[in-house]
Write a protein that holds these residues in place. Sequence first.
Motif, PDB file in Angstrom:
ATOM      1  N   ALA A 205      20.966  -1.016  28.568  1.00 24.21           N
ATOM      2  CA  ALA A 205      20.844  -1.415  27.166  1.00 24.21           C
ATOM      3  C   ALA A 205      22.213  -1.756  26.585  1.00 24.21           C
ATOM      4  O   ALA A 205      22.369  -2.740  25.841  1.00 24.21           O
ATOM      5  N   LYS A 206      23.207  -0.957  26.925  1.00 25.80           N
ATOM      6  CA  LYS A 206      24.569  -1.289  26.494  1.00 25.80           C
ATOM      7  C   LYS A 206      24.991  -2.642  27.054  1.00 25.80           C
ATOM      8  O   LYS A 206      25.643  -3.439  26.365  1.00 25.80           O
ATOM      9  N   GLY A 207      24.625  -2.912  28.296  1.00 24.22           N
ATOM     10  CA  GLY A 207      24.980  -4.182  28.903  1.00 24.22           C
ATOM     11  C   GLY A 207      24.400  -5.369  28.139  1.00 24.22           C
ATOM     12  O   GLY A 207      25.083  -6.378  27.938  1.00 24.22           O
ATOM     13  N   ALA A 249      33.540  -0.118  19.964  1.00 25.74           N
ATOM     14  CA  ALA A 249      32.902   0.456  18.782  1.00 25.74           C
ATOM     15  C   ALA A 249      31.400   0.632  18.994  1.00 25.74           C
ATOM     16  O   ALA A 249      30.826   1.693  18.673  1.00 25.74           O
ATOM     17  N   LEU A 250      30.743  -0.384  19.540  1.00 26.66           N
ATOM     18  CA  LEU A 250      29.306  -0.286  19.783  1.00 26.66           C
ATOM     19  C   LEU A 250      28.982   0.725  20.871  1.00 26.66           C
ATOM     20  O   LEU A 250      27.919   1.358  20.834  1.00 26.66           O
ATOM     21  N   ASP A 251      29.894   0.897  21.823  1.00 26.02           N
ATOM     22  CA  ASP A 251      29.695   1.928  22.840  1.00 26.02           C
ATOM     23  C   ASP A 251      29.629   3.305  22.194  1.00 26.02           C
ATOM     24  O   ASP A 251      28.768   4.124  22.544  1.00 26.02           O
ATOM     25  N   TYR A 252      30.529   3.564  21.262  1.00 22.94           N
ATOM     26  CA  TYR A 252      30.484   4.852  20.559  1.00 22.94           C
ATOM     27  C   TYR A 252      29.189   4.996  19.761  1.00 22.94           C
ATOM     28  O   TYR A 252      28.540   6.045  19.788  1.00 22.94           O
ATOM     29  N   VAL A 253      28.813   3.948  19.040  1.00 25.82           N
ATOM     30  CA  VAL A 253      27.620   4.024  18.203  1.00 25.82           C
ATOM     31  C   VAL A 253      26.378   4.300  19.046  1.00 25.82           C
ATOM     32  O   VAL A 253      25.558   5.173  18.714  1.00 25.82           O
ATOM     33  N   MET A 254      26.224   3.577  20.155  1.00 28.68           N
ATOM     34  CA  MET A 254      25.038   3.762  20.995  1.00 28.68           C
ATOM     35  C   MET A 254      25.040   5.132  21.669  1.00 28.68           C
ATOM     36  O   MET A 254      23.993   5.769  21.811  1.00 28.68           O
ATOM     37  N   THR A 255      26.220   5.609  22.063  1.00 26.39           N
ATOM     38  CA  THR A 255      26.293   6.951  22.651  1.00 26.39           C
ATOM     39  C   THR A 255      25.943   8.010  21.621  1.00 26.39           C
ATOM     40  O   THR A 255      25.236   8.971  21.913  1.00 26.39           O
ATOM     41  N   GLU A 256      26.444   7.819  20.408  1.00 33.19           N
ATOM     42  CA  GLU A 256      26.128   8.755  19.323  1.00 33.19           C
ATOM     43  C   GLU A 256      24.627   8.795  19.041  1.00 33.19           C
ATOM     44  O   GLU A 256      24.031   9.865  18.853  1.00 33.19           O
ATOM     45  N   VAL A 257      24.005   7.641  19.037  1.00 34.86           N
ATOM     46  CA  VAL A 257      22.575   7.562  18.694  1.00 34.86           C
ATOM     47  C   VAL A 257      21.714   8.180  19.787  1.00 34.86           C
ATOM     48  O   VAL A 257      20.771   8.934  19.506  1.00 34.86           O
ATOM     49  N   PHE A 258      22.028   7.900  21.051  1.00 37.82           N
ATOM     50  CA  PHE A 258      21.126   8.281  22.136  1.00 37.82           C
ATOM     51  C   PHE A 258      21.417   9.642  22.749  1.00 37.82           C
ATOM     52  O   PHE A 258      20.542  10.232  23.375  1.00 37.82           O
TER      53      PHE A 258
END
Length: 261
Positions: A205-207, A249-258
């Motif tokens: 999903a990150k990809g 930045a989006l890597d942090y956001v997605m890690t935080e969410v999931f």
Amino acid sequence: MNAILNAVAAIGRWAISSLQSAGALAIFAVEGLVNIVLPPFYPRLFGRAMLSMGFLSLPVVALTAIFAGMVIALQSYTGFARFAAQSQTATIVALSVTRELGPVLAALMMAGRAGAAMAAELGTMRVTDQIDALQTLSTKPMKYLVAPRLLAGIVAMPLLVVVADILGILGGFIVCTVKLGFNGPAYIHDSFAALAPGDVTLGLAKGIVFGFVIALSGCFHGYRSRGGAEGVGSATTSAVVMASVLVLALDYVMTEVFFTR
């Protein structure tokens, strides 16, 4: 007093300029997504973009992933040795690579290679009036130039993440079995046992998100390039910087969410 007012004015100009750029990027992204799903389609251009962003990015992504896996294995083993927990090295390598290192490193490599190439190509077309010529010929530049690249980024990046995951874990396996004396079958068993389906799917999903962001940044800055060769160079630099920052930045956001819910 004048110095304070000048400073406030400078901050205000910077804030307004940043908001204008963010708004222009958002509009560009929406227009690009709309053109992806609406006909006409250009499969040949999509194939060329896939070749450039996917296949030609494989060597640098592969080398980066395998050496990153080796480094993580060495560092993890050294740290765990202090607590007599060296057996957890396989777990840390597998989770680190699939959750973070695979998607992020592959994205940064693609941003530096394919993102810069897209910005340079579209920027050159802009300053040499080729994009204006397309409009004169009743061809939509967003549909013809941008949409195939955005779609290629969305499709190619998860495939590169899969390659980075496999080679990153392979790098850790090589170091642990050859240098650190781990049992090969036991290492493989521990690696697979540590992984849950969500770890792999989050990386994919990150990809998808990273691929879109990289293609968007390259196309956006190249499409809006001005000022001849100097403008193309500036657009290329801006594309790589924006893509890299947004990926992190989006890597942090997605890690935080999931992973923190």
